[in-house]
Design a protein around this motif. Sequence first.
Motif, PDB file in Angstrom:
ATOM      1  N   MET A   1    -112.366 -11.067  39.145  1.00  0.00           N
ATOM      2  CA  MET A   1    -111.510 -10.042  38.550  1.00  0.00           C
ATOM      3  C   MET A   1    -111.558 -10.138  37.042  1.00  0.00           C
ATOM      4  SD  MET A   1    -107.436  -9.648  38.977  1.00  0.00           S
ATOM      5  CE  MET A   1    -106.531  -8.572  37.928  1.00  0.00           C
ATOM      6  N   ALA A  11    -109.253  -5.289  42.350  1.00  0.00           N
ATOM      7  CA  ALA A  11    -110.217  -6.227  42.814  1.00  0.00           C
ATOM      8  C   ALA A  11    -110.414  -6.038  44.284  1.00  0.00           C
ATOM      9  CB  ALA A  11    -109.744  -7.637  42.528  1.00  0.00           C
ATOM     10  N   LEU A  12    -111.474  -6.694  44.778  1.00  0.00           N
ATOM     11  CA  LEU A  12    -111.906  -6.323  46.090  1.00  0.00           C
ATOM     12  C   LEU A  12    -111.998  -7.467  47.062  1.00  0.00           C
ATOM     13  CD1 LEU A  12    -114.729  -3.890  45.161  1.00  0.00           C
ATOM     14  CD2 LEU A  12    -112.346  -3.481  45.513  1.00  0.00           C
ATOM     15  N   TYR A  56    -118.678 -13.451  41.109  1.00  0.00           N
ATOM     16  CA  TYR A  56    -117.994 -13.192  39.843  1.00  0.00           C
ATOM     17  C   TYR A  56    -117.124 -14.377  39.449  1.00  0.00           C
ATOM     18  CZ  TYR A  56    -114.759 -11.226  36.480  1.00  0.00           C
ATOM     19  OH  TYR A  56    -114.003 -11.015  35.360  1.00  0.00           O
ATOM     20  N   HIS A  98    -116.796  -9.882  44.325  1.00  0.00           N
ATOM     21  CA  HIS A  98    -115.483 -10.138  43.742  1.00  0.00           C
ATOM     22  C   HIS A  98    -114.454 -10.652  44.748  1.00  0.00           C
ATOM     23  CE1 HIS A  98    -115.662  -8.314  39.577  1.00  0.00           C
ATOM     24  NE2 HIS A  98    -116.846  -7.990  40.074  1.00  0.00           N
ATOM     25  N   LYS A 133    -121.868  -0.277  41.489  1.00  0.00           N
ATOM     26  CA  LYS A 133    -120.706  -0.793  40.769  1.00  0.00           C
ATOM     27  C   LYS A 133    -119.875   0.374  40.248  1.00  0.00           C
ATOM     28  CE  LYS A 133    -122.667  -5.239  39.352  1.00  0.00           C
ATOM     29  NZ  LYS A 133    -123.728  -5.233  40.371  1.00  0.00           N
ATOM     30  N   CYS A 153    -111.952  -2.327  37.584  1.00  0.00           N
ATOM     31  CA  CYS A 153    -112.885  -3.371  37.162  1.00  0.00           C
ATOM     32  C   CYS A 153    -114.314  -2.851  37.255  1.00  0.00           C
ATOM     33  CB  CYS A 153    -112.721  -4.611  38.026  1.00  0.00           C
ATOM     34  SG  CYS A 153    -113.747  -5.994  37.500  1.00  0.00           S
ATOM     35  N   VAL A 156    -116.947  -4.259  40.045  1.00  0.00           N
ATOM     36  CA  VAL A 156    -116.592  -4.259  41.458  1.00  0.00           C
ATOM     37  C   VAL A 156    -117.522  -3.320  42.207  1.00  0.00           C
ATOM     38  CG1 VAL A 156    -114.845  -3.242  42.982  1.00  0.00           C
ATOM     39  CG2 VAL A 156    -114.210  -5.031  41.378  1.00  0.00           C
ATOM     40  N   LEU A 161    -114.165  -2.052  47.874  1.00  0.00           N
ATOM     41  CA  LEU A 161    -113.019  -1.246  47.472  1.00  0.00           C
ATOM     42  C   LEU A 161    -112.650  -0.242  48.552  1.00  0.00           C
ATOM     43  CD1 LEU A 161    -111.069  -0.363  45.106  1.00  0.00           C
ATOM     44  CD2 LEU A 161    -112.789   1.368  44.600  1.00  0.00           C
ATOM     45  N   ASN A 429    -107.469  -6.146  50.102  1.00  0.00           N
ATOM     46  CA  ASN A 429    -108.437  -6.271  49.016  1.00  0.00           C
ATOM     47  C   ASN A 429    -108.045  -7.333  48.002  1.00  0.00           C
ATOM     48  OD1 ASN A 429    -110.251  -4.487  50.005  1.00  0.00           O
ATOM     49  ND2 ASN A 429    -109.868  -2.868  48.530  1.00  0.00           N
TER      50      ASN A 429
END
Length: 469
Positions: A1, A11-12, A56, A98, A133, A153, A156, A161, A429
């Motif tokens: 994140m 974030a995911l 990440y 992520h 992304k 973000c 991500v 997502l 998520n």
Amino acid sequence: MNRRDFLHVAALAPVGAVAAGPAASRPPNWERLRRRLAGTLVLPGDAGYATARRLYNPAYDRIRPGGVAYCANAADVSACLAFARDNGVPITSRSGGHSYAGWSTGTGLVIDVSRMNSVAYAGGRATIGAGAKLIDVYDRLSRHGVSIPAGSCPTVGIAGLALGGGIGVVSRKYGLTCDVLESVRVVTADGRLLTCDATHHPGLFWACRGGGGGNFGVAVSFTFRTFRTRDVTVFFLHWPWSRAEAVVKAWQSWGPSAPDALWSSLHLGRSARGLDVSVVGTYLGGRSALDRLLAPLVAAAGRTSSHSARTVSHLEGMKVMGGCASMSVAERRRMPREAFAATSHMAYGRLPAAGIRTLVNQVERGGRHSVLLDALGGAVGRVGRAETAFPHRAALFSVQYYQEGTDRGWLRRAHSDMSPFFGDHAYVNYIDPDLKNWRNAYYGANAARLAEVKSTYDPDRLFRLPQGV
């Protein structure tokens, strides 16, 4: 994140994490898999392995996969699943990498879909590869004057997502990411590529709209309805910390009930610069109208210490919310890695005075951490709880607890102390490996139907997660 300038960041959860069935009697033939792929298989000792295995979050750098397959197409994904079934190799799939719990990697084979990153637009629809992304989604769609509701973000991946729901900075106007999903192509446990929509495999389509990644298959592409973009006004309000309780009280009544065009996030944080309370957001309109809408918040919360707003293009607004407005496109795709830990609540009611005090007291504790409250309501709340797998339609706002570094001590205490006020609700998520009653927290009354979809499309449970359906 990524979190900078006190901006909300979505974030995911992982795109998918699976473990194969019974272990094979012979060692896996990785070279045979390499020959079957149109993409690239990176093994330990190969050039690029050190980069290929990283997520990440540096907290998971200790994990060393047996191989990382950069899949070029759905056939590559199917080949990887066959390899897993035949050889008993655990599999994890990865889009943006992520996953809060680090479940975008593992000790077996990582299926990386990042090369499947096309973004195409035609007739009001966007077809997006699972590895795209968010910064590229926003950028490429902006050339057509359209967008989709998504997170902030920039690095991500779209897959994680959308599969988990997709809370974002225009959700109150246009809904969650999963709400504009019209079809998804998924490679299932038996290697089939299925196109799922309202009439084809409707159960799996339903599950892919909020049921989380890693449960039912590996998504390879999505088709979304788009909306025409317009200029957006981004705004930032800060108060002295002495006003923190007043700001929380005022915001929780104001933010979720504002007009749909106004989205906001309340931030309470402790950093090297000290304590800070702020509200940031987006308004799909002009500055003068925004000022009128902000007036009740400021009147209730007290005079701000700083207040700024500016009207920009939709694309620029998404960059600002992602903390990357001043970066080049190449820099946005390579945001600095950050070690962190996080968890969440979904707030179905307003905090009483005791809950507000508890929240503010938690932030005041030593360390570097923050709490982000993102307004829901609007279009998010007008979808029925059972229409998609995302169950939190009645929630007023999401609550994300974020701690810098790898220690989870503050995180666990803050979550525990706030649970009596927020109850047993969480966002998949923002997946939390410490969460005990995760099935009910993530999915609520939708959990039973998700289990039925699981038994239909993965009866042998090839796809597994520590917190899997």
